[in-house]
Design an enzyme around this catalytic site. Structure first.
Site, PDB file in Angstrom:
ATOM      1  N   HIS A 187      31.883  42.291  51.641  1.00 21.32           N
ATOM      2  CA  HIS A 187      31.950  42.209  50.090  1.00 21.32           C
ATOM      3  C   HIS A 187      32.933  43.378  49.652  1.00 21.32           C
ATOM      4  O   HIS A 187      33.052  43.346  48.382  1.00 21.32           O
ATOM      5  CB  HIS A 187      30.401  42.663  49.555  1.00 21.32           C
ATOM      6  CG  HIS A 187      30.001  42.335  48.336  1.00 21.32           C
ATOM      7  ND1 HIS A 187      30.850  41.779  47.450  1.00 21.32           N
ATOM      8  CD2 HIS A 187      28.666  41.975  47.701  1.00 21.32           C
ATOM      9  CE1 HIS A 187      30.350  41.309  46.450  1.00 21.32           C
ATOM     10  NE2 HIS A 187      28.983  41.553  46.524  1.00 21.32           N
ATOM     11  N   ASP A 216      34.226  38.628  46.677  1.00 19.06           N
ATOM     12  CA  ASP A 216      33.150  38.924  45.649  1.00 19.06           C
ATOM     13  C   ASP A 216      32.170  37.763  45.556  1.00 19.06           C
ATOM     14  O   ASP A 216      32.533  36.854  46.392  1.00 19.06           O
ATOM     15  CB  ASP A 216      33.797  38.805  44.133  1.00 19.06           C
ATOM     16  CG  ASP A 216      34.827  40.009  43.746  1.00 19.06           C
ATOM     17  OD1 ASP A 216      34.463  41.227  44.377  1.00 19.06           O
ATOM     18  OD2 ASP A 216      35.657  39.814  43.096  1.00 19.06           O
TER      19      ASP A 216
END
Length: 414
Positions: free
Chosen positions: A385, A389
């Site tokens: 992450h 995204d």
């Protein structure tokens, strides 16, 4: 004349190995290029041949010892073997050339032994010896920078000031075990491959901001297409048409749209890769390995299937090389072959994404207002992450799903 046998270059990012097996013992006759021992690294097994013909006079590194690149493994006495005594006359030039070609240090014959003797007689600086004794340091704890490896006072101070590994990194001590249970337990040392798997997987959890997103795919179209053409495909290309080529092509298609999943973090930079080196996770008796199909984005179905088949055979036979497992940019892991219905795969650092395939299971699905039984598979994408995204991860997984449910999209690049 004695010739040194040293640890060969082990490959990119591999600095040490464990001596797994000695095929010879001191006093045994050896021929040129005859295998002396086997080294186990954290990725592959490396065999060490004899650089000359003669007799194995001494084993320096025993089974189970950890050795670094160019470390001394053994000594071979040339010309001492009864079976090898006839070519003694030309041995002056022949073995010398062979040794020059195989010696890792690249130095002329005789020099390594002389250097080893010189180093053994080298006296460390008195101030260094005193400081080492006061701080309970052994000779192996300090790397000497003086002449012939002589340890100087500055070397000892540098070793003392070096940051110590955090105590929290040590594994928790095992709790007490009753004597009855202890008699029924077996303690086996972890192989270097298993140690590396454990370390790298834990590093992935500690380093990456790992998150997993899920979806499911209707495998009807792929299964119908495969059943229709698998016989013709095998007849023409000499390899079976499996599911992995469909998933590889679908992932390549999705990676073009979401390049973040095919990138990696390098310090404060993001490295975007304009190629796809697809890692295919393979389970072997010794542990999980990930051979890499290089330039999978430029391959057709047949090339992908052949590459996967070749890598699978090499993995099972323990013949994978360092190059076979380096440079992957994305990984596919198929837990479905073991019956897994759902899982969250762990990233293969430094990659930013890994796709988990699972078991195909028939389930009732709502299709155009009607309930139909369809072959369904759960898909899982684990991603970093820090670079990917949520929108990009979901988009990637949806594109894989769309390509598999309608393989025609792959042909039309949709």
């Amino acid at each position: 004349m004695s010739t040194e046998v040293r640890v060969p270059t082990l490959g990119e990012s591999v600095s040490e190995a464990t001596v797994a097996t000695w095929f010879k013992k001191p006093g045994d006759a050896v021929a040129v290029d005859e295998m002396l021992c086997e080294l186990e690294t954290d990725k592959v097994t490396v065999e060490v041949p004899s650089p000359v013909a003669g007799t194995l006079s001494e084993i320096v590194a025993n089974e189970g010892d950890t050795v670094g690149v160019d470390a001394l493994l053994a000594q071979v006495s040339e010309g001492d073997a009864p079976a090898k005594s006839e070519p003694e006359a030309p041995a002056e030039d022949g073995p010398k050339e062979q040794q020059a070609a195989t010696n890792v240090s690249g130095e002329p014959e005789g020099e390594p032994a002389e250097k080893g003797e010189a180093k053994g007689d080298t006296e460390d600086a008195p101030s260094a010896k005193k400081l080492m004794a006061e701080n309970d340091l052994k000779a192996g704890d300090v790397k000497g920078t003086g002449k012939d490896g002589r340890v100087m006072k500055e070397d000892v101070l540098k070793a003392l000031n070096a940051p110590k590994p955090a105590e929290t990194s040590k594994p928790a001590a095992r709790g007490p075990v009753s004597s009855d249970d202890a008699d029924r337990e077996e303690r086996v040392k972890m192989t270097r491959l298993r140690q590396t798997i454990a370390r790298r997987l834990k590093e992935a959890q500690n380093t990456a901001a790992m998150l997993t997103t899920y979806n499911e795919v209707d495998m009807t179209a792929v299964m119908e297409l495969r059943n229709e053409y698998k016989a013709l495909f095998e007849k023409k290309h000499g390899v079976k048409l499996g599911f992995m080529s469909f998933f590889t092509k679908a992932c390549v298609h999705a990676l073009k749209e979401v390049p973040d999943v095919n990138a990696e973090i390098d310090g404060d930079h993001v490295v975007y890769k304009n190629y796809v080196h697809m890692g295919i996770a393979v389970g072997t008796p010794t542990g999980l390995v990930v051979p890499v199909i290089r330039n999978a984005d430029s391959m057709g179905f047949a090339e992908i299937e052949k590459s996967i088949a070749d890598m699978g055979v090499k993995a099972r036979d323990g013949k994978l090389s360092m190059a076979d497992m380096q440079g992957g940019s994305f990984t596919i892991s198929n837990g479905g072959v073991y019956g897994s219905l759902m899982s969250s795969p762990i990233l293969n650092p430094p990659q930013s994404g890994i796709l988990g395939m699972h078991k195909i299971q028939e389930r009732p699905m709502a299709i155009n207002g009607k309930v139909e039984i369809r072959p369904m598979m759960y898909l899982a994408l684990s991603y970093d992450h820090r670079i990917v995204d949520g929108k990009g991860a979901v988009t990637f997984l949806v594109r894989v799903k769309e390509a598999l449910e309608d393989p025609r999209r792959l042909l039309m690049d949709l």
